[in-house]
Design an enzyme around this catalytic site. Structure first.
Site, PDB file in Angstrom:
ATOM      1  N   ASP A   1     -39.400  53.633  51.162  1.00 10.07           N
ATOM      2  CA  ASP A   1     -40.396  52.547  51.178  1.00 10.07           C
ATOM      3  C   ASP A   1     -41.755  53.085  51.641  1.00 10.07           C
ATOM      4  OD1 ASP A   1     -38.855  49.693  51.026  1.00 10.07           O
ATOM      5  OD2 ASP A   1     -37.611  51.138  52.060  1.00 10.07           O
TER       6      ASP A   1
ATOM      7  N   GLU B   1     -46.861  46.507  51.692  1.00  9.96           N
ATOM      8  CA  GLU B   1     -45.985  45.832  52.644  1.00  9.96           C
ATOM      9  C   GLU B   1     -45.799  46.621  53.925  1.00  9.96           C
ATOM     10  OE1 GLU B   1     -41.917  45.393  51.359  1.00  9.96           O
ATOM     11  OE2 GLU B   1     -41.432  44.193  53.108  1.00  9.96           O
TER      12      GLU B   1
ATOM     13  N   ASP C   1     -45.642  46.613  46.609  1.00  9.64           N
ATOM     14  CA  ASP C   1     -44.328  46.528  47.256  1.00  9.64           C
ATOM     15  C   ASP C   1     -43.589  47.777  46.809  1.00  9.64           C
ATOM     16  OD1 ASP C   1     -41.873  46.048  48.337  1.00  9.64           O
ATOM     17  OD2 ASP C   1     -41.871  43.911  47.859  1.00  9.64           O
TER      18      ASP C   1
ATOM     19  N   ILE D   1     -40.738  49.208  47.470  1.00  9.18           N
ATOM     20  CA  ILE D   1     -39.400  48.880  46.968  1.00  9.18           C
ATOM     21  C   ILE D   1     -39.175  47.417  47.311  1.00  9.18           C
ATOM     22  CG2 ILE D   1     -36.909  49.252  47.200  1.00  9.18           C
ATOM     23  CD1 ILE D   1     -37.441  52.126  47.841  1.00  9.18           C
ATOM     24  N   ASP D   2     -39.009  46.597  46.305  1.00 11.24           N
ATOM     25  CA  ASP D   2     -38.622  45.218  46.560  1.00 11.24           C
ATOM     26  C   ASP D   2     -37.104  45.173  46.486  1.00 11.24           C
ATOM     27  OD1 ASP D   2     -39.186  42.428  47.018  1.00 11.24           O
ATOM     28  OD2 ASP D   2     -38.409  42.128  44.997  1.00 11.24           O
TER      29      ASP D   2
ATOM     30  N   THR E   1     -35.158  45.922  49.254  1.00 13.84           N
ATOM     31  CA  THR E   1     -34.728  47.112  49.999  1.00 13.84           C
ATOM     32  C   THR E   1     -33.261  47.028  50.424  1.00 13.84           C
ATOM     33  OG1 THR E   1     -36.920  47.659  50.776  1.00 13.84           O
ATOM     34  CG2 THR E   1     -35.144  48.413  52.151  1.00 13.84           C
TER      35      THR E   1
ATOM     36  N   ASP F   1     -45.017  40.836  47.091  1.00 14.73           N
ATOM     37  CA  ASP F   1     -43.876  40.486  46.231  1.00 14.73           C
ATOM     38  C   ASP F   1     -44.338  39.906  44.901  1.00 14.73           C
ATOM     39  OD1 ASP F   1     -41.544  40.894  47.969  1.00 14.73           O
ATOM     40  OD2 ASP F   1     -42.310  39.219  49.147  1.00 14.73           O
TER      41      ASP F   1
HETATM   42  C1  2IP Z   1     -37.650  40.721  49.978  1.00 10.31           C
HETATM   43  C2  2IP Z   1     -36.620  40.845  48.886  1.00 10.31           C
HETATM   44  C3  2IP Z   1     -35.576  39.817  49.130  1.00 10.31           C
HETATM   45  C4  2IP Z   1     -36.168  38.421  49.020  1.00 10.31           C
HETATM   46  C5  2IP Z   1     -37.303  38.288  49.997  1.00 10.31           C
HETATM   47  C6  2IP Z   1     -38.334  39.396  49.820  1.00 10.31           C
HETATM   48  O1  2IP Z   1     -38.540  41.799  49.875  1.00 10.31           O
HETATM   49  O2  2IP Z   1     -37.159  40.666  47.620  1.00 10.31           O
HETATM   50  O3  2IP Z   1     -34.537  40.039  48.252  1.00 10.31           O
HETATM   51  O4  2IP Z   1     -35.180  37.482  49.328  1.00 10.31           O
HETATM   52  O5  2IP Z   1     -37.926  37.060  49.798  1.00 10.31           O
HETATM   53  O6  2IP Z   1     -39.348  39.251  50.755  1.00 10.31           O
HETATM   54  P1  2IP Z   1     -34.186  36.908  48.201  1.00 10.31           P
HETATM   55  O7  2IP Z   1     -33.328  38.054  47.751  1.00 10.31           O
HETATM   56  O8  2IP Z   1     -33.424  35.851  48.929  1.00 10.31           O
HETATM   57  O9  2IP Z   1     -35.069  36.395  47.137  1.00 10.31           O
HETATM   58  P2  2IP Z   1     -38.234  43.244  50.563  1.00 10.31           P
HETATM   59  O10 2IP Z   1     -36.919  43.738  50.111  1.00 10.31           O
HETATM   60  O11 2IP Z   1     -39.389  44.018  50.006  1.00 10.31           O
HETATM   61  O12 2IP Z   1     -38.332  43.000  52.030  1.00 10.31           O
HETATM   62 CA    CA Z   2     -40.570  42.502  48.753  1.00  8.45          CA
HETATM   63 CA    CA Z   3     -40.405  46.021  50.045  1.00  3.32          CA
END
Ligand code: 2IP
Ligand code: CA
Ligand code: CA
Length: 466
Positions: A54, A79, A237, A239-240, A242, A382
């Protein structure tokens, strides 16, 4: 400005390569992630983590874009903080000997335990086993300071990849990760996080970070979004999803084309917004783990991009055909009230998937017609890139709370879309960039209206979470 879109795609490709490397290399895989705490932690998760991938990905994107487009410097946001704390505690516990590459051991002892900080004191009650403490980089010299552990000898000063590395013993506990001037310096810096014996892993990562990316996507070269980098800001972001990246599950079968969880939902998101209006104008979504090559069994990625500026609407995807009744994708954390209300839309029971970026991508791909979130658990990083792509396809992302309020007030105009240039007043840290009023992502406006009508029956946003 021609050139910025290919640059965004190129950095996303490099980022995806680093993400794949981190899952492919045994020493990197074993590197346990650092737990986020305080304002850094996303309330969506009981425990929230970041990995070296990340932090390093965010830094490489900042570095490459800032080098190519100096006008962007100071306007590239992401992020993660660039500080990485080795959660393994291995640094404090390992018996460090000679670092294994580059020059030899210079023998002379580095700063010793008593000179800086207090060895083993301070936070010993909770994270006393934490690792490397500080890295200072000046003129190619990397100084890694390590917390002392009683009984573990203070390592000697060593020469490494042409950069002398000295080990001292202060309090503290973070390494500021960044892309250095040379691969050798980046290796030395990464060793501060990985530990001195992980030279192969550090070299692989540094090589990927410093590599030139050739895109070979001629379509991109001809695109001029008609906007100057001096008018743009960037949200990254790195890695979304994570948590799914760390979990690394590959055996998750898609339901109606949507993977409910697993590595598929880990994405790299890079979006550009207009500095003055906050409107998202360029977006790249990279899927590092799109599929395994059947022959080599290596991961293959793919990327999607969109441009929405002025009257220009260009996208690597075609607008999906609308379903007569919208199919909705939701977070697993979404309330029962929202799930129930959206179930009545007639598009079937809402599908659940991990990853905010992945759900937004599902809408862009037409796998779902809307992503609805009533919770304040997504952030500017995001949604910015996917938002630009959705706008390029004729849709958008609106703030759910604002849209419901406008609807109740009898407004007939377009509900307000999310903006990316101003922090939320009264909030600090990551919370000032939260999409606090929730969101609805869509391609076809009638689907947005149907969603708002279904949720409008439920009342205020606060009540939707019940
Ligand atoms: C997170 C990730 C999560 C999401 C959350 C994001 O970002 O995408 O999966 O929750 O809202 O902030 P959900 O899976 O319930 O949608 P990160 O992994 O970058 O922290
Ligand atoms: Ca994210
Ligand atoms: Ca992320």
């Amino acid at each position: 400005m021609a050139g910025l879109l290919p640059a965004l795609v190129a950095v996303s490709q490099k980022a995806a390569e680093v993400a794949r490397l981190c899952r492919a290399e045994e020493p990197l895989l074993r590197l346990r992630p650092a737990e986020k705490s305080g304002p850094e932690r996303n309330a969506r998760f009981q425990r929230d983590f970041k990995t070296l991938a990340d932090v390093l990905i965010q830094e490489l994107i900042k570095h490459d874009l800032g080098t190519q487009f100096p006008e962007l410097r100071g306007h590239i946001h992401g992020e993660e903080s660039s500080e990485f704390r080795d959660a393994q505690g291995e640094w404090g516990q390992r018996d460090r000997g000679t670092v294994g590459t580059g020059g030899g051991d210079s023998g002379d002892s580095g700063d010793s335990g008593g000179t800086e900080g207090t060895a083993g004191q301070g936070d010993s009650g909770d994270r006393g086993d934490r690792g490397p403490c500080a890295v200072a980089l000046a003129g190619g010299t990397v100084t890694v300071r390590v917390r002392a552990t009683p009984g573990v000898p203070v390592p000697p000063r060593v020469s490494l990849c042409h950069a002398p590395v000295s080990f001292g013993v202060p309090a503290g506990g973070t390494v500021t990760v960044r892309v250095c001037a040379t691969p050798g310096d980046t290796v030395a810096l990464l060793l501060a996080v990985l530990g001195p014996e992980q030279t192969r892993a550090a070299e692989l990562l540094a090589e990927a970070v410093h590599r030139e990316v050739t895109l070979g996507d001629t379509e991109l070269d001809g695109i001029d979004p008609g906007v100057s980098p001096g008018d743009l800001g960037i949200w990254i972001d790195p890695i979304d999803s994570t948590n799914e990246f760390i979990g690394g599950r590959e055996d998750v079968a898609p339901i109606d084309g949507i993977a409910p969880e697993g590595l598929r939902s880990a994405l790299v998101l890079v979006g550009a917004f207009d500095r003055h209006s906050g409107v998202p104008v360029l977006g790249v979504i990279n899927e590092p783990f799109f599929q395994r090559d059947p022959q080599t069994h290596r991961w293959q990625g793919r990327y999607h991009w969109g441009v929405a500026h002025g009257d220009t609407r260009l996208c690597s995807l075609s607008p999906p055909l609308p379903r007569p009744r919208p199919r909705v994708v939701l977070s697993r954390a979404e309330s029962a009230a929202v799930r129930g209300a959206l179930g009545s839309l007639g598009g079937g029971p809402p599908l659940l998937a991990a990853g905010a970026g992945y759900k937004l991508l599902c809408v862009a791909l037409g796998l779902a017609d809307a992503f609805v979130l009533s919770l304040p658990t997504t952030f500017a990083w995001d949604s910015c890139a996917p938002h630009a792509i959705l706008r390029a396809l004729g849709g958008g992302v609106v703030a759910l709370e604002g849209a419901l309020r406008a609807r109740r007030a009898g407004g007939t105009g377009e509900p307000p879309e999310l903006r990316y240039h101003r922090p939320e007043p009264g909030q600090t840290g990551p919370q000032s960039w939260a999409n606090r009023g929730g969101l609805v992502a869509f391609v076809h406006p009638p689907h947005l209206r149907a969603v708002l009508a279904a949720l409008g029956e439920l009342g205020e946003l606060g009540e939707l979470g019940e």
